[in-house]
Design a protein around this motif. Structure first.
Motif, mmCIF file in Angstrom:
data_model
loop_
_atom_site.group_PDB
_atom_site.id
_atom_site.type_symbol
_atom_site.label_atom_id
_atom_site.label_comp_id
_atom_site.label_asym_id
_atom_site.label_seq_id
_atom_site.Cartn_x
_atom_site.Cartn_y
_atom_site.Cartn_z
ATOM 1 N N ILE A 154 60.078 11.590 185.741
ATOM 2 C CA ILE A 154 60.155 12.915 186.363
ATOM 3 C C ILE A 154 58.778 13.323 186.882
ATOM 4 N N MET A 155 57.736 13.070 186.070
ATOM 5 C CA MET A 155 56.382 13.422 186.493
ATOM 6 C C MET A 155 55.924 12.561 187.660
ATOM 7 N N LYS A 156 56.327 11.297 187.671
ATOM 8 C CA LYS A 156 55.946 10.418 188.778
ATOM 9 C C LYS A 156 56.608 10.856 190.084
ATOM 10 N N SER A 183 47.356 20.071 196.031
ATOM 11 C CA SER A 183 48.357 19.010 195.867
ATOM 12 C C SER A 183 47.861 17.687 196.430
ATOM 13 N N SER A 184 46.972 17.740 197.436
ATOM 14 C CA SER A 184 46.426 16.484 197.972
ATOM 15 C C SER A 184 45.613 15.754 196.899
ATOM 16 N N ILE A 185 44.986 16.498 196.006
ATOM 17 C CA ILE A 185 44.237 15.882 194.904
ATOM 18 C C ILE A 185 45.189 15.131 193.980
ATOM 19 N N LEU A 186 46.352 15.722 193.705
ATOM 20 C CA LEU A 186 47.326 15.070 192.826
ATOM 21 C C LEU A 186 47.941 13.824 193.456
ATOM 22 N N ARG A 187 47.807 13.687 194.758
ATOM 23 C CA ARG A 187 48.357 12.505 195.431
ATOM 24 C C ARG A 187 47.392 11.318 195.393
ATOM 25 N N ILE A 188 46.161 11.550 194.975
ATOM 26 C CA ILE A 188 45.185 10.466 194.877
ATOM 27 C C ILE A 188 45.596 9.548 193.725
ATOM 28 N N GLU A 189 45.479 8.265 193.961
ATOM 29 C CA GLU A 189 45.870 7.288 192.947
ATOM 30 C C GLU A 189 45.163 7.570 191.618
ATOM 31 N N LYS A 190 45.930 7.526 190.545
ATOM 32 C CA LYS A 190 45.459 7.711 189.163
ATOM 33 C C LYS A 190 45.015 9.145 188.832
ATOM 34 N N SER A 191 45.171 10.093 189.759
ATOM 35 C CA SER A 191 44.723 11.461 189.476
ATOM 36 C C SER A 191 45.540 12.111 188.353
ATOM 37 N N LYS A 192 46.828 11.857 188.323
ATOM 38 C CA LYS A 192 47.642 12.448 187.253
ATOM 39 C C LYS A 192 47.252 11.879 185.893
ATOM 40 N N GLU A 193 46.944 10.582 185.857
ATOM 41 C CA GLU A 193 46.497 9.981 184.600
ATOM 42 C C GLU A 193 45.205 10.634 184.113
#
Length: 194
Positions: free
Chosen positions: A48-50, A81-91
């Motif tokens: 869901i988070m992904k 939201s563009s920051i959250l789209r950066i690879e590994k940002s959610k991790e």
């Protein structure tokens, strides 16, 4: 905030820093913010988070951050939201949330009370992310501090009330504001160009 405070535990850093500014700062929690619990209970592997829409996630968070939802615009949502789209940002977000509990350690609180750097604490009175009680606790623990509370403001005064925040900051730093620009105070004689 907690990172700034931790930095001041080091004697070499303490010598280099003459002033500290904390704006609705994490650091001393009488209660961990709800969003920290939400993030730490989620997992970056959760489907869901992904699949969650970053714009929607950011909109939900900004509605908690801002007291006045009318100040949340599409540009801010897209930027965050563009920051959250950066690879590994959610991790990284999950990892940071899990590490924030350090501020509740007794040894951390004891060391904060030893900080003597002149400190400005700015806080939005209507902050629902980090309670105003935490600002009062910081003010009590930091012996050389002043607290400025901004009315009708949430967790991010620098975004929700940028002019007022800049004026408070300029006053603390001893600079004057000139039409949105900061200028060093000078003691030039009247009529002289500064």
């Amino acid at each position: 905030g907690a990172i700034s405070l931790l930095t001041l535990f080091d004697d070499k850093m303490k010598e280099r820093i003459s002033r500290l500014v904390l704006v609705d700062s994490a650091g001393i929690f009488h209660k961990l913010p709800d969003f920290i619990d939400d993030i730490t209970s989620a997992s970056p592997e959760n489907r869901i988070m992904k699949l969650a829409d970053e714009d929607l996630l950011v909109s939900i968070v900004l509605k908690q951050v801002f007291f006045d939802p009318g100040k949340i615009d599409d540009e801010a949502v897209k930027e965050y939201s563009s920051i959250l789209r950066i690879e590994k940002s959610k991790e990284c977000l999950y990892a940071a949330a899990k590490q924030i509990a350090i501020a509740n350690l007794r040894s951390f609180h004891d060391k904060v009370r030893e900080i003597s750097v002149k400190t400005l604490i700015m806080w939005g009175k209507e902050d629902v992310i980090i309670d105003l009680i935490d600002a009062l606790k910081l003010k009590s623990d930091l012996k050389n501090s002043e607290l400025k509370i901004l009315e009708n403001c949430g967790h991010s005064p620098q975004e929700e009330m940028p002019q007022e925040t800049a004026e408070i900051l300029a006053n603390f730093l001893g600079v004057k504001m000139e039409i949105g620009i900061l200028a060093k105070e000078t003691s030039a004689p009247a009529g002289a160009d500064a």
